[in-house]
Scaffold this active site. Sequence first.
Site, short mmCIF file in Angstrom:
data_model
loop_
_atom_site.label_atom_id
_atom_site.label_comp_id
_atom_site.label_asym_id
_atom_site.label_seq_id
_atom_site.Cartn_x
_atom_site.Cartn_y
_atom_site.Cartn_z
N ASP A 489 0.88 -1.16 0.00
CA ASP A 489 0.00 0.00 0.00
C ASP A 489 0.93 1.22 0.00
OD1 ASP A 489 -2.34 1.57 0.48
OD2 ASP A 489 -1.56 1.86 2.49
N ASP A 810 -1.44 -1.14 6.10
CA ASP A 810 -1.49 -0.71 7.49
C ASP A 810 -2.89 -0.41 7.98
OD1 ASP A 810 -2.02 1.46 6.05
OD2 ASP A 810 -0.89 2.85 7.27
N ASP A 814 -7.09 -2.28 4.00
CA ASP A 814 -6.27 -3.37 3.47
C ASP A 814 -6.66 -4.73 4.03
OD1 ASP A 814 -4.77 -1.53 2.10
OD2 ASP A 814 -3.39 -1.20 3.74
#
Length: 1185
Positions: A489, A810, A814
């Site tokens: 990410d 994080d 996600d």
Amino acid sequence: MSRFYVGGKVVDSVDFLRKRHWAWRLDLWPFAIIYGVWLAAIVPSLDAVDAFIVLGSLVALHILVFLFTVWSVDFKCFVQYSKVNDIHRADTCKVTPAKFSGSKEIEPLHFRKLAGSSNSEDVEEIYFDFRKQRFIYSKEKNTFGKLPYPSKEKLGYYLKNTGYGTEAKVVAATEKWGRNVFEYPQPTFSKLMKEQIMEPFFVFQVFCVGLWCLDEYWYYSIFTLFMLFMFESTMAKSRLKTLSELRRVKVDTQTLMVYRCGKWVKLPGTELLPGDVVSIGRSTDQSGEDKSVPADMLILAGSAIVNEAILTGESTPQWKVSVMGRGIDEKLSTRRDKANVLFGGTKILQHTPDKTFHMKAPDGGCLAVVLRTGFETSQGKLMRTILFSTERVTANSWESGLFILFLVVFALIAAGYVLKKGLEDPTRSKYKLFLSCSLIITSVIPPELPMELSIAVNTSLIALARRGIYCTEPFRIPFAGKVDICCFDKTGTLTSDDMEFSGVGGLMESEDLETEISKLPTRTLEILASCHALVFVDNKLVGDPLEKAALKGIDWSYKSDEKSMPKKGGGNAVQIVQRHHFASHLKRMAVVVRVQEQFFAFVKGAPETIQERLVHVPAFYVKTYKKHTRQGSRVLALAYKSLPEMTVSEARNLERDVVESGLTFAGFAVFNCPIRGDSATVLSELKGSSHDLVMITGDQALTACHVAGRVNIISKPALILSRGKNSEEYEWVSPDETDIVKYRGNEVEALSESYDLCIGGDCIEMLQQTSGIPKVIPYVKVFARVAPEQKELIMTTFKSVGRVTLMCGDGTNDVGALKQAHIGVALLNAIPPAQKEKSSSEAPTKNDTAKSGKSKKLKSTVENGEGPSKSRAVSRSESTSNQAVNRHLTAAEMQREKLKKLMSELNEEGDGRSAPIVKLGDASMASPFTAKHASVAPTTDVIRQGRSTLVTTLQMFKILGLNCLATAYVLSVMNLDGVKLGDIQATISGVFTAAFFLFISHARPLPTLSAERPHPNIFCSYVFLSLLGQFSVHLFFLISSVKEAEKYMPDECIEPDSNFHPNLVNTVSYMVGMMLQVATFAVNYMGHPFNQSISENKPFLYALLAAVGFFTVITSDLFRDLNDWLKLVPLPRALRDKLMIWALLMFLCCYTWERLLRWAFPGKMPAWRKRQQHVAATIEKKKSL
């Protein structure tokens, strides 16, 4: 019809069964007949010993049938149940869960009468409970469906809701949904121990021990049995501890005001029912700890600031608002409308009641309607995940099974040879012959195999825990060694969370940024100062770092009365009247404000979204925002419109669409998002160690490409897929728009050879409609503007084409992707700003706010990274690391709670008073690995440990294979010649083997990742050739040595079935066995480039030297007493010298052969492209059909 296909996320199909009468069970009546036949026919015709051998075999078969009913649900159904077609004749059902959701289970089927309405008769309800969820039979659909909860109705339904009007309705609802509790039985140590003892491996090991006892290996048997029971009881104890921990998570019993039967009554949280209207606000217990929300509920009136850390790992309090003002025909979606839903388990930090709503709460709380209770709430869902975790990923489980099968074939050949030879000699005892054959077959599976595999995984667990990385599914570790594609990410993972406000662009024709605050138009400053979701919690301003950076950058202050004003100069104060919060599907947020007596609508959001809502779009609009995004900046478009005169209540009730249309452009707010210091170096190391890199972000494509270039994800020229000018065709466009290539699905692979490709979320939708997903996604390097569900889709696509994936992210957006990836690494990197916020300390997630397509609004600043807490975690973890040894094969769900406790211990503050810095909330458990770092470095640690474990398990299988083949030969051919091992000899040999395996698995991985990859599978040319080559050399050495020894004792006749007594052949075969054992370990040890070499792995080196020393001492007969105790006879000098020289030659041959094979067969990147083409072709075929 005996089977129903449910096809849900939890249950795939249901089979109807009826329990057989005990006398007709297939594990009883056939055996009753067989025992009768034995008594009537076999006992009279055979002598007593042979008859009892037959009886022993029958009893063993009967026990095996019984055990199979424990091990296999399908077999149990076949033996104890009969299939039925009519649901009313069934009393049980076999539930087959959906793929990757665990194993089949047998559940009782329940029938009950529900009280119908006054004019209809009672309705029958048929249901079964599976993993804390109820499935009800529907006659209309003729299948089972989940028990429905009122969580997907139209918003108007909730706003009109006045709770349960009569006591009868309350009783009916309680019967339907049950109490709002988490109930699961507390298991006992004896029950867990029984489960462990019934495991196939354990049963097999006890059977082997029994055979050894029959063959009079007493010491060896007791040694093995003691090890087994110690191992199993520590596991049962650790499982008991974790299950007890899990039972502590309860629904909060706080007393709430509930509207029932036309009046407000006080009820505990455990009595809530879906559909209840309640008044809820912040409440604390005696210790001052905030109480948690008892169920999922929709806010009807009022607003609240909620800490959701326990569920999402999001460190920052979230703003929850009521659904008033929304269209009453809109259907509720808890995923989309999470800004209106209070989730069970979260804590309300402050609340504001709404006095205008038609129902008034007597205690000044927010009015809410309960949506889901018990195990159906968000917290309950997590509890289910923990209790019934997904399929356990064991260390090469199916491969180890096949490998053992391969060894069993050799054992059967050896046993067959012994049986044939034994039956040729009529004088041989049938009992001893049967025992020999059984021992040969069982010798193939060493009893220490499960221990060995778990020790390798455990060592990695402890090493990772010392680095602040916690694993909840230990057997995923070997997968980390096979990873070939790493996905990251962007915001908060590769880049820092600390935003810097750079200035405002697009105010003039020039594309330059205006950084001088005094030169910015007043309207622009007012938008930046008031269009945000910042909030005061306990007198501290919390919220999205991006919004805080804007406020700080323009030097304005924001007060708790929702008023913004400039710190210097005489600007007007801006009073916020109404907020329309950021929504990920809208990509924008708006506020209605009052400046002096004038009302304005201020809006900010993604440039492309705001563009469609402007009255006049400046000519330089697109050019300017693209220029800044190309440089890697976060860009938000600002816009406003003035509103006609109205009252405050009218301003509050304005519809969102009215507020956000007909806008005037006010500039682009440009933010700089610094890349973390080590991102580029870590990613460069991953790239250099044969991994493909991919970025998946909710940010804009140009920004994403710029950052991807700086962190080594892309190195070739980039092309971005976007809709062409005529908006029908799609085309690949370079960031500077100089190269344009027409999009054709079949040319993507060729295009990816010379360009790095980037696609956005809107293109993924187009690919889904045109079945282009498997053709395009596997070749893309950067995914931009993707929604959380699309992240999940990207992961499943990579998996479907045969890639082993790692996802590092994080936060909340996600979670789906982290769960889908083979290896999910969640980063926790926030330190809470306030002392009060006890559990709001999870992983801060993204801050891709309005700009990105993400559902984020608030986030606290990371104040001091990972200072003292990290060093404390490392020092404390050494003391707790020994607990990790007890975690081997414990079910994944048990691990989670154990680790939660470990984590809170690791992070306790030194003074003992302040709250832990990080408490692992259940939701960060959605990822198998959780790292307490504000950096992507843990990915390399996980991969290094994964490769190390993979290499260790591979070498263990090779060593086990060679040892088993040699044992099978010794027990068969040599046993017929009367060669045997003494009891003490076998025990000493077993101790050395156990020590070697222990020290092998303690090899540490090297600090840097190598470009060479480990072999991912046991079945490959390298392993087979290595095994066959070494076994041939071992066999030759063994045969030659025994033949040589026979020359020195020609007259002695050896009885095959006699008891062990020392002689020269026995002594030589034992010494040769020891030499082969040491050579096997030394030759097959895999050191560089993955692990420490033998000389660096000191314990293993010393164990090897001790073994070499030991057999040198016994061969040279230095201590006669020792040799007498081991029952070894003295060797003639010539034979002794020959043995020493042959042993050295054998070792050199095996070593050279092994090194040659490692050079000839290096580990390779998996060939996934063929699989990708096959998947794409299959989808094309389906489409054409």
